[in-house]
Design a protein around this motif. Structure first.
Motif, short mmCIF file in Angstrom:
data_model
loop_
_atom_site.label_atom_id
_atom_site.label_comp_id
_atom_site.label_asym_id
_atom_site.label_seq_id
_atom_site.Cartn_x
_atom_site.Cartn_y
_atom_site.Cartn_z
N SER A 260 2.45 1.99 -3.27
CA SER A 260 1.78 2.24 -4.62
C SER A 260 2.09 3.64 -5.05
CB SER A 260 0.38 1.57 -3.83
OG SER A 260 -0.51 2.28 -3.07
N GLU A 261 2.03 4.31 -4.16
CA GLU A 261 1.90 5.63 -4.22
C GLU A 261 3.79 6.21 -5.52
OE1 GLU A 261 3.55 10.16 -2.30
OE2 GLU A 261 2.49 7.88 -1.22
N PHE A 262 4.34 4.98 -5.53
CA PHE A 262 5.28 5.39 -5.98
C PHE A 262 5.12 4.10 -7.30
CE2 PHE A 262 6.72 5.96 -1.64
CZ PHE A 262 6.53 7.75 -2.01
N HIS B 39 0.73 -1.27 -0.10
CA HIS B 39 0.16 -0.18 0.18
C HIS B 39 0.58 1.39 -0.23
CE1 HIS B 39 -1.82 3.26 1.89
NE2 HIS B 39 -3.32 2.74 1.66
N ASP B 40 1.89 1.08 1.08
CA ASP B 40 2.87 2.69 0.87
C ASP B 40 3.52 2.33 -0.28
OD1 ASP B 40 3.40 4.33 2.62
OD2 ASP B 40 5.42 3.75 2.40
N ARG C 227 10.67 7.49 1.68
CA ARG C 227 9.54 8.81 2.97
C ARG C 227 9.35 6.52 3.86
NH1 ARG C 227 3.98 7.10 1.59
NH2 ARG C 227 2.03 8.64 2.99
N ASP D 120 4.22 2.54 5.56
CA ASP D 120 2.99 2.82 6.43
C ASP D 120 2.94 2.86 7.84
OD1 ASP D 120 -0.52 3.51 5.35
OD2 ASP D 120 0.89 4.58 6.92
#
Length: 132
Positions: free
Chosen positions: A35-37, A32-33, A101, A104
């Motif tokens: 997935s942004e990248f 999930h964390d 980053r 999460d």
């Protein structure tokens, strides 16, 4: 769960079938964390794909390891043998991912920074000392 304290022991536990659901949940948080990248979207059931994860429980030579801070999960490590006789180690709960980053896992971010990379290095070194 209580507050994170530096007095809690950090332990590495080979992921048995009993710990597999914990690793699978941590892997979902990791996916999930990231997935942004990576641009990944969850499937219709809300879960992110991680098709290679079962191999770390089922294939000889591969291993999933749970990082614990006290009794709480703090991350995980995935290892697999390489053709040259070395070991590939992935510690997704390491200090920072390439994008800079934290994962999460806000409550355990300090744990991840403190134990992810050292745990991976400790795993690597223990595998070297047991390789003939």
């Amino acid at each position: 769960m209580g507050l994170i304290t530096d007095s809690e022991p950090i332990t590495l536990r080979p992921a048995t079938s009993e710990l597999r659901p914990v690793i699978e949940q941590l892997a979902q948080l990791y996916r999930h964390d990231m997935s942004e990248f990576l641009g990944h979207l969850p499937a219709t059931d809300g879960r992110f794909g991680f098709s290679s994860l079962p191999r770390f429980f089922d294939e000889p030579g591969r291993q999933a390891i749970l990082i614990q801070h006290g009794m709480a999960p703090g991350g995980f490590i995935l290892t697999r043998p390489m053709p040259e006789g070395e070991t590939s180690i992935c510690a997704p709960a390491g200090p920072r991912e390439p994008a800079g980053r934290p994962l999460d896992l806000p409550r355990h971010d300090r744990v991840g920074r403190a134990v992810g990379r050292p745990s991976a290095y400790g795993t690597r070194n223990s595998r070297r000392s047991t390789t003939p």
